[in-house]
Design a protein around this motif. Sequence first.
Motif, short mmCIF file in Angstrom:
data_model
loop_
_atom_site.label_atom_id
_atom_site.label_comp_id
_atom_site.label_asym_id
_atom_site.label_seq_id
_atom_site.Cartn_x
_atom_site.Cartn_y
_atom_site.Cartn_z
N ALA A 215 10.17 9.53 1.96
CA ALA A 215 9.41 8.28 1.95
C ALA A 215 10.16 7.20 1.17
CB ALA A 215 8.03 8.51 1.35
N VAL A 216 10.77 7.58 0.05
CA VAL A 216 11.56 6.63 -0.73
C VAL A 216 12.75 6.14 0.09
CG1 VAL A 216 13.04 6.35 -2.76
CG2 VAL A 216 10.86 7.54 -2.97
N ALA A 217 13.43 7.07 0.76
CA ALA A 217 14.60 6.72 1.56
C ALA A 217 14.23 5.78 2.70
CB ALA A 217 15.25 7.98 2.12
N ALA A 218 13.04 5.97 3.27
CA ALA A 218 12.59 5.15 4.39
C ALA A 218 11.98 3.83 3.93
CB ALA A 218 11.57 5.92 5.22
N GLY A 219 11.80 3.68 2.62
CA GLY A 219 11.16 2.47 2.12
C GLY A 219 9.70 2.39 2.48
N ASP A 220 9.09 3.56 2.70
CA ASP A 220 7.68 3.63 3.11
C ASP A 220 6.79 3.63 1.86
OD1 ASP A 220 5.18 4.19 4.14
OD2 ASP A 220 5.92 5.68 5.58
N THR A 221 6.44 2.45 1.40
CA THR A 221 5.68 2.32 0.15
C THR A 221 4.32 3.03 0.23
OG1 THR A 221 6.73 0.19 -0.25
CG2 THR A 221 4.75 0.68 -1.52
N ALA A 222 3.64 2.90 1.36
CA ALA A 222 2.32 3.53 1.51
C ALA A 222 2.43 5.04 1.39
CB ALA A 222 1.71 3.14 2.85
N ALA A 223 3.44 5.61 2.02
CA ALA A 223 3.62 7.06 1.96
C ALA A 223 3.98 7.52 0.55
CB ALA A 223 4.70 7.51 2.94
N VAL A 224 4.81 6.74 -0.13
CA VAL A 224 5.18 7.06 -1.51
C VAL A 224 3.95 7.12 -2.39
CG1 VAL A 224 6.33 6.19 -3.58
CG2 VAL A 224 7.55 6.22 -1.40
N HIS A 225 3.10 6.10 -2.31
CA HIS A 225 1.90 6.06 -3.13
C HIS A 225 0.94 7.20 -2.76
CE1 HIS A 225 3.15 2.53 -5.13
NE2 HIS A 225 2.97 1.70 -4.11
N ALA A 226 0.84 7.50 -1.47
CA ALA A 226 -0.04 8.59 -1.03
C ALA A 226 0.44 9.94 -1.57
CB ALA A 226 -0.12 8.62 0.48
N LEU A 227 1.75 10.15 -1.53
CA LEU A 227 2.30 11.43 -1.98
C LEU A 227 2.20 11.60 -3.49
CD1 LEU A 227 5.36 11.56 0.41
CD2 LEU A 227 3.58 13.32 0.25
N THR A 228 2.44 10.54 -4.24
CA THR A 228 2.32 10.66 -5.69
C THR A 228 0.86 10.87 -6.09
OG1 THR A 228 2.29 8.22 -5.86
CG2 THR A 228 4.41 9.34 -6.19
N ALA A 229 -0.06 10.21 -5.40
CA ALA A 229 -1.48 10.43 -5.67
C ALA A 229 -1.88 11.86 -5.31
CB ALA A 229 -2.32 9.43 -4.88
#
Length: 232
Positions: free
Chosen positions: A200-214
């Motif tokens: 998600a970080v590599a793709a720049g997918d901010t929504a996915a990053v936040h979802a995964l950390t949550a």
Amino acid sequence: MPETGGPAAPVRRSSLRQQIADALRDEVLTGRLQAGRHFTVKEIAELYGVSATPVREALVDLAAQGLLDVEQHRGFQVRQFSAAEFRSLTEARAFVVEAFFRELAGQGRGMGHVPADVLASVRRRAEAAAHAARAGSLDVLAGCDLRFWRELSAIRGNPHICDFLDRVRTQTWIYAVPHLRALADPAGVCWSGHVDLVDAVAAGDTAAVHALTAESTAHTRALLEKLAPARS
């Protein structure tokens, strides 16, 4: 930590302070040096066959990291974290991680422009952590998970954020490990989405990053809330 009846693992004479601190940190982190354990500078110095000075310095360093409590005129005690402290630690961790990724995404280069070599290194850490989580190898998982988050948080280039997150994650692991060791089979019970987070970080997918950390925070809290009563 080695039993008092047997020899301790040899310690090289260079950087004794750091080596002793690292060795004891691992013992605390993996639960082999249990919460509430008391010991003195003299005891540790004798175990490792070194002088008291580097041992005292190493123990003071660990106390400054919140892993040990200093007992006046008695020595040191491995810090005992309560369930309430664990919840506070995970809350603080989640707050800083959320802000960290939000700011990273808001930079001109964005998350999708993290250097390839940096991402490759973080991905290797992610794969190791995820594999250990699925296998239930707690000693390996704790170390791999900490190295993964340390490298990931270092992307921002702010050592204070990196150090804070490393300290908080270490403390949450110290609380969690004894409860996890009570399981007959810890395979697959810990969060293992490290690789997905890197993707998600590599793709720049901010929504996915936040979802995964949550998801990581929620998974850890729910797991420990389930396990802790059995250990109270």
